[in-house]
Design a protein around this motif. Structure first.
Motif, PDB file in Angstrom:
ATOM      1  N   LEU A  97      47.497  57.838  49.731  1.00  0.00           N
ATOM      2  CA  LEU A  97      47.344  57.076  48.492  1.00  0.00           C
ATOM      3  C   LEU A  97      46.323  57.739  47.572  1.00  0.00           C
ATOM      4  N   ILE A  98      45.285  58.318  48.163  1.00  0.00           N
ATOM      5  CA  ILE A  98      44.294  59.041  47.359  1.00  0.00           C
ATOM      6  C   ILE A  98      44.952  60.227  46.655  1.00  0.00           C
ATOM      7  N   VAL A  99      45.805  60.962  47.375  1.00  0.00           N
ATOM      8  CA  VAL A  99      46.494  62.108  46.780  1.00  0.00           C
ATOM      9  C   VAL A  99      47.341  61.666  45.591  1.00  0.00           C
ATOM     10  N   HIS A 103      46.738  62.694  41.727  1.00  0.00           N
ATOM     11  CA  HIS A 103      47.820  63.322  40.957  1.00  0.00           C
ATOM     12  C   HIS A 103      47.996  62.641  39.605  1.00  0.00           C
ATOM     13  N   GLN A 104      47.779  61.327  39.560  1.00  0.00           N
ATOM     14  CA  GLN A 104      47.913  60.558  38.322  1.00  0.00           C
ATOM     15  C   GLN A 104      46.620  60.555  37.506  1.00  0.00           C
ATOM     16  N   ARG A 105      45.598  61.268  37.997  1.00  0.00           N
ATOM     17  CA  ARG A 105      44.311  61.406  37.302  1.00  0.00           C
ATOM     18  C   ARG A 105      43.651  60.051  37.060  1.00  0.00           C
ATOM     19  N   LEU A 106      43.731  59.201  38.059  1.00  0.00           N
ATOM     20  CA  LEU A 106      43.103  57.884  37.968  1.00  0.00           C
ATOM     21  C   LEU A 106      41.712  57.918  38.576  1.00  0.00           C
ATOM     22  N   ASN A 107      40.837  57.043  38.072  1.00  0.00           N
ATOM     23  CA  ASN A 107      39.596  56.791  38.793  1.00  0.00           C
ATOM     24  C   ASN A 107      39.966  56.160  40.132  1.00  0.00           C
ATOM     25  N   ILE A 108      39.199  56.466  41.166  1.00  0.00           N
ATOM     26  CA  ILE A 108      39.555  55.989  42.500  1.00  0.00           C
ATOM     27  C   ILE A 108      38.364  55.292  43.147  1.00  0.00           C
ATOM     28  N   GLY A 109      38.633  54.156  43.764  1.00  0.00           N
ATOM     29  CA  GLY A 109      37.655  53.470  44.589  1.00  0.00           C
ATOM     30  C   GLY A 109      38.300  53.112  45.916  1.00  0.00           C
ATOM     31  N   ILE A 110      37.497  53.048  46.955  1.00  0.00           N
ATOM     32  CA  ILE A 110      37.997  52.687  48.288  1.00  0.00           C
ATOM     33  C   ILE A 110      37.375  51.358  48.696  1.00  0.00           C
ATOM     34  N   LYS A 156      35.523  45.999  36.098  1.00  0.00           N
ATOM     35  CA  LYS A 156      35.223  45.679  34.698  1.00  0.00           C
ATOM     36  C   LYS A 156      35.718  46.767  33.744  1.00  0.00           C
ATOM     37  N   ASN A 157      36.404  46.300  32.688  1.00  0.00           N
ATOM     38  CA  ASN A 157      36.896  47.175  31.615  1.00  0.00           C
ATOM     39  C   ASN A 157      37.866  48.246  32.120  1.00  0.00           C
ATOM     40  N   GLN A 158      38.627  47.901  33.152  1.00  0.00           N
ATOM     41  CA  GLN A 158      39.617  48.819  33.706  1.00  0.00           C
ATOM     42  C   GLN A 158      40.959  48.100  33.858  1.00  0.00           C
ATOM     43  N   VAL A 159      42.036  48.885  33.852  1.00  0.00           N
ATOM     44  CA  VAL A 159      43.333  48.385  34.294  1.00  0.00           C
ATOM     45  C   VAL A 159      43.540  49.002  35.678  1.00  0.00           C
ATOM     46  N   THR A 160      43.442  48.163  36.689  1.00  0.00           N
ATOM     47  CA  THR A 160      43.352  48.641  38.068  1.00  0.00           C
ATOM     48  C   THR A 160      44.608  48.283  38.850  1.00  0.00           C
TER      49      THR A 160
END
Length: 292
Positions: A97-99, A103-110, A156-160
């Motif tokens: 899922l991280i990959v 690939h979509q150049r999204l910010n990532i949190g776990i 906050k202030n993200q579309v997640t």
């Protein structure tokens, strides 16, 4: 015309949230002619039918990003949610899922959920394995409320997009984040130890007007066919990519080549062995894909 964002789509109807209210809309036939399908997350312009208060989507504004699975647009962040127990954490799927998110150049949190089910030392093992990635790691419990405030701050202030397999507690976390939401949650099957799907459609949940979360059906597998060459894979592993160019051979893919700096860093403990082993499995998959 009024601007808004598509938060849900069911049976050919699209529900568009504007500054004042949510309108039930249909899309213009022009979109079908151009083979354009409105997506959840699309920023749109709508025209209101004064007779019944329904709307028509007249324009879809340029998309900043687009995911295929789930089919959504304009997502800025992926929070990958895994439970540490019930079901047991799946690091292979977490890295997969991280990959995709990279690939979509999204910010990532776990987000590691259900931490009330394990002792402190077991919690720290996961955090240690992913510390060098630089991703924020939040440990949560819907039962005790631990980590919920930290998770809210990250949204906050993200579309997640919440991504992760069924049964890890995505809907339960959303119920905690936004009381009154009352999303349906499911237990883990005792027979298969896997979660039962509780989310049947993709929906954008408005948290505060500027922050949105997508509750999506659980994932079980993801294809890596978007990676065409073995050399590309390392850029989706941040801590491995850091050592690209430092190996003996310029085109090193960190597999069996002599003088590989990445393998040295794995032995030193600076790169998680679990992450590296998943990297090697993905590498074999990409090689196999090229043969077909």
């Amino acid at each position: 015309m009024i601007e808004g964002i598509i938060i849900k789509g069911i049976g050919g109807f699209y529900y568009v949230k504007t500054q004042d209210k949510v309108y039930e809309c249909k899309a213009r036939g022009l979109f079908r002619e151009d083979n354009i399908i409105p997506l959840i997350g699309d920023r749109v312009k709508i025209r209101i039918n004064e007779e019944d208060g329904s709307g028509y989507i007249e324009e879809i504004m340029e998309r900043k990003s687009q995911l295929i699975r789930p089919p959504v647009s304009n997502v800025t962040q992926a929070i990958i949610i895994m439970s540490i127990k019930k079901p047991d954490i799946n690091l292979w799927l977490l890295d997969r899922l991280i990959v995709l998110a990279e690939h979509q150049r999204l910010n990532i949190g776990i987000c590691i959920n259900k931490i009330d089910l394990v002792q402190e030392d077991e919690r720290n093992l996961i955090e240690k394995a992913y510390r060098e990635t630089g991703y924020p790691i939040i440990k949560t419990s819907c039962k005790t409320g631990e980590g919920i405030v930290d998770l809210i701050d990250l949204l906050k202030n993200q579309v997640t997009v919440f991504a992760g397999p069924s049964g890890v507690g995505k809907s339960s976390l959303l119920n905690r984040i936004k009381p009154g939401l009352e999303l349906k949650t499911g237990d883990v099957s005792k027979k298969t130890t896997r979660g039962r799907h509780t989310t049947r459609h993709v929906e954008l949940i408005d948290l505060d007007g500027n922050s949105f979360v997508l509750d999506t059906p659980g994932f079980s597998s993801l294809s890596l066919d978007f990676i065409e060459r073995e050399e590309e894979l390392s850029k989706y592993f941040k801590e491995i990519d850091e050592f690209n160019g430092k190996c003996k051979f310029i085109n090193c893919i960190h597999f069996k080549e002599p003088g590989c700096e990445v393998k040295k860093q794995v032995e030193k403990g600076n790169i998680s062995r679990e992450r590296y082993e998943n990297y090697l499995m993905f590498l074999e998959e990409i090689k196999a894909n090229r043969r077909y």
